[in-house]
Design a protein around this motif. Structure first.
Motif, PDB file in Angstrom:
ATOM      1  N   ARG A   1      42.464  22.145  60.844  1.00  0.00           N
ATOM      2  CA  ARG A   1      42.257  23.198  61.321  1.00  0.00           C
ATOM      3  C   ARG A   1      41.146  24.223  61.714  1.00  0.00           C
ATOM      4  O   ARG A   1      40.703  25.312  61.525  1.00  0.00           O
ATOM      5  CB  ARG A   1      42.207  22.639  59.283  1.00  0.00           C
ATOM      6  CG  ARG A   1      43.939  23.254  58.598  1.00  0.00           C
ATOM      7  CD  ARG A   1      43.431  23.343  57.514  1.00  0.00           C
ATOM      8  NE  ARG A   1      43.053  24.135  56.634  1.00  0.00           N
ATOM      9  CZ  ARG A   1      42.094  24.432  55.370  1.00  0.00           C
ATOM     10  NH1 ARG A   1      42.029  24.014  54.884  1.00  0.00           N
ATOM     11  NH2 ARG A   1      41.882  25.966  54.847  1.00  0.00           N
ATOM     12  N   TYR A   2      39.985  23.394  61.618  1.00  0.00           N
ATOM     13  CA  TYR A   2      38.691  23.411  62.092  1.00  0.00           C
ATOM     14  C   TYR A   2      38.354  23.492  63.929  1.00  0.00           C
ATOM     15  O   TYR A   2      37.252  23.420  64.636  1.00  0.00           O
ATOM     16  CB  TYR A   2      37.862  23.086  61.635  1.00  0.00           C
ATOM     17  CG  TYR A   2      37.537  23.408  60.150  1.00  0.00           C
ATOM     18  CD1 TYR A   2      37.212  24.632  59.339  1.00  0.00           C
ATOM     19  CD2 TYR A   2      38.287  22.697  59.559  1.00  0.00           C
ATOM     20  CE1 TYR A   2      37.789  24.974  58.242  1.00  0.00           C
ATOM     21  CE2 TYR A   2      38.512  22.946  57.852  1.00  0.00           C
ATOM     22  CZ  TYR A   2      37.708  23.867  57.410  1.00  0.00           C
ATOM     23  OH  TYR A   2      38.060  24.154  56.065  1.00  0.00           O
TER      24      TYR A   2
ATOM     25  N   HIS B   1      33.345  26.134  56.550  1.00  0.00           N
ATOM     26  CA  HIS B   1      34.366  24.485  55.796  1.00  0.00           C
ATOM     27  C   HIS B   1      33.751  23.597  55.036  1.00  0.00           C
ATOM     28  O   HIS B   1      34.289  23.051  54.371  1.00  0.00           O
ATOM     29  CB  HIS B   1      33.782  23.483  57.631  1.00  0.00           C
ATOM     30  CG  HIS B   1      34.245  22.358  57.167  1.00  0.00           C
ATOM     31  ND1 HIS B   1      33.319  21.550  56.878  1.00  0.00           N
ATOM     32  CD2 HIS B   1      35.121  21.520  57.038  1.00  0.00           C
ATOM     33  CE1 HIS B   1      33.786  20.382  56.764  1.00  0.00           C
ATOM     34  NE2 HIS B   1      35.227  20.533  57.426  1.00  0.00           N
TER      35      HIS B   1
ATOM     36  N   ASP C   1      34.619  25.868  52.139  1.00  0.00           N
ATOM     37  CA  ASP C   1      36.038  25.027  51.692  1.00  0.00           C
ATOM     38  C   ASP C   1      36.505  23.385  51.573  1.00  0.00           C
ATOM     39  O   ASP C   1      37.357  23.323  50.494  1.00  0.00           O
ATOM     40  CB  ASP C   1      37.131  25.501  52.512  1.00  0.00           C
ATOM     41  CG  ASP C   1      36.849  27.033  52.275  1.00  0.00           C
ATOM     42  OD1 ASP C   1      36.557  27.808  51.740  1.00  0.00           O
ATOM     43  OD2 ASP C   1      37.459  28.182  53.487  1.00  0.00           O
ATOM     44  N   GLU C   2      35.757  22.679  51.923  1.00  0.00           N
ATOM     45  CA  GLU C   2      36.500  21.793  52.069  1.00  0.00           C
ATOM     46  C   GLU C   2      35.447  20.576  51.222  1.00  0.00           C
ATOM     47  O   GLU C   2      34.949  19.682  50.939  1.00  0.00           O
ATOM     48  CB  GLU C   2      36.354  20.965  53.415  1.00  0.00           C
ATOM     49  CG  GLU C   2      37.479  21.733  54.344  1.00  0.00           C
ATOM     50  CD  GLU C   2      38.175  21.522  53.544  1.00  0.00           C
ATOM     51  OE1 GLU C   2      39.062  20.928  53.211  1.00  0.00           O
ATOM     52  OE2 GLU C   2      39.393  22.222  54.322  1.00  0.00           O
TER      53      GLU C   2
END
Length: 456
Positions: A235-236, A448, A451-452
């Motif tokens: 995703r990154y 990131h 969100d993570e």
């Protein structure tokens, strides 16, 4: 009762979680603007309080990690007391440090821990971005590296000596960074209390703090990107590497031997030019400004430190001396320092030196009191290269090997960051300027984290 404590005196819902942001060397609160705005966009004022530390700004960062942390700790405590007067009650705390601010943060949480904070406030997130956890001392194999270490250590006042680990911290007879990573210290005990410990480190083009120190590593697999496969988080991609499996070597038949390429790249013309030539020929204007400004700021810093030690700086030392177990000119100065630092090539332990030899040397340093063993458990020192056995071990000092072991033992989730566009990744990683071209990739990094990794 719980619901009552969530309501401020004016009837508005009150947050219970405080996030503290701490900038780096030569920094100021504006450097953390993007991180603060990203936090606020995700969490409203009734969910999260945000404190951007400001008492350790600009040239005040010369005064040492410890003094800076005492200022920040007092700022935190004052802020929380003001919130309590308004009817708020802080029950959770998170701390974010950028660059030198990561070291200040590690010291400050130790002070908070010692003052009993974590008995009533839950430590949740501890995060560093591009922080030199092992200092910025260049591995000392070669005369010009020794000159750089000497020069760098003596141009940034107390902070410089601490970053280059030539200081003797108070009555310990050891560098501050060594004490900061001692498993039996209040600093490591405080760090272990946090629910999430995360770091972000640039793999290339960080001219202020190289990869090995920001990622707490004894190797640097990213010296030649053509020789490796980089594994990104899906995703990154292509900015955040997979923390579980960040890199692998390409097959030998597709590329020259890694050590050969490293040797060739580290023996360029610039790497052979003495540091003084670089200072006074290649970057004369920046160097002159840097050295003059450094001299002036060092004198001012020493005066501030004396006032602080005498109790005349507005900070009560009793609370924090606990047992331990000009903008354009400044920008020019910072650029000169980064340019000099970036020209220092990495050095490696000889291939003929066995792991047992390295262990023996480090253990000998422990036994002779240079690095103190933990009272609770004996550190098992070794070259931490098992996960990257294909990459050479850097010629770190015994104290640095011990720091790696201790910090790895307490545990960090490590995210390697690959910023492609900008040549100033140290600033880009937190989007230090939202108008600077090439900093857009830093928004992926901050996104990131939010969100993570960041837990409310």
């Amino acid at each position: 009762m719980e619901e009552t404590e969530r309501i401020a005196n004016d009837g508005r819902p009150s947050a219970q979680h405080l996030c503290v942001l701490i900038h780096g060397l030569w920094g100021n609160p504006k450097h953390m603007d993007y991180v603060a705005s990203a936090l606020r966009e995700k969490y409203s004022e009734d969910k999260l309080y945000i404190l951007v530390a400001k008492t350790n700004s600009d040239s005040f960062t010369y005064d040492g990690v410890d003094l800076g942390a005492e200022r920040v700790t007092q700022e935190i405590e004052t802020y929380v007391k003001e919130l309590e007067k308004e009817g708020s009650r802080i029950t959770k705390i998170s701390v974010v440090g950028y660059s030198l601010g990561g070291l200040v943060a590690r010291y400050a949480i130790g002070l908070l821990f010692s003052n009993g904070w974590f008995d009533r406030v839950e430590p949740v997130n501890f995060t560093t971005f591009a922080s030199p956890h092992l200092g910025v001392r260049t591995p000392v194999l070669g005369v010009h590296h020794r000159v750089w270490n000497l020069l760098g250590a003596n141009t940034l006042s107390t902070s410089g000596r601490q970053l280059f680990t030539i200081d003797s911290f108070r009555n310990t007879g050891r560098p501050l960074l060594s004490v900061l990573a001692d498993p039996g210290s209040i600093f490591m005990l405080a760090l272990s209390k946090f629910k999430h410990r995360v770091l972000y480190a640039n793999i290339i083009n960080d001219r202020s703090a190289p990869y090995y120190t920001t990622s707490i590593s004894t190797t640097d697999p990213y010296q030649n990107l053509d020789a490796i496969h980089i594994h990104y988080l899906p995703r990154y991609k292509p900015n955040i590497l997979d923390p579980a499996d960040p890199v692998s070597l390409k097959p030998p038949d597709t590329q020259p031997p890694l050590l050969t390429r490293i040797a060739e790249s580290s023996h360029t013309l610039l790497s052979r030019v003495p540091v003084f030539a670089l200072l006074f020929v290649l970057v004369p204007i920046g160097s002159v400004v840097f050295l003059i400004n450094s001299g002036v700021q060092t004198i001012r810093s020493q005066k501030r430190i004396r006032m602080h030690e005498e109790g005349n700086a507005g900070i009560g030392l009793g609370s924090y001396r606990i047992p331990l177990m000009v903008e354009n000119a400044r920008s020019t100065m910072e650029n000169a320092f980064e340019n000099m630092n970036a020209r220092q090539g990495l050095q490696y332990l000889p291939e003929s030196e066995s792991e047992d030899d390295t262990n023996s040397k480090v253990t000998h340093e422990y036994d002779n009191g240079h690095v103190e063993k933990s009272a609770s458990s004996e550190l098992k020192l070794k070259r931490t290269t098992s996960r990257h056995a294909d990459f050479p071990t850097l010629a770190l000092t015994p104290e640095q090997f011990a720091m790696v072991q201790a910090l790895d033992d307490v545990g960090f989730r490590k995210y390697r960051v690959h910023i492609h566009e900008g040549r100033h990744t140290h600033a880009a990683i937190i989007v230090r300027s939202q108008t600077r071209k090439g900093f857009e990739e830093g928004k992926v990094v901050v996104g990131h984290w939010l969100d993570e990794e960041f837990e409310l």
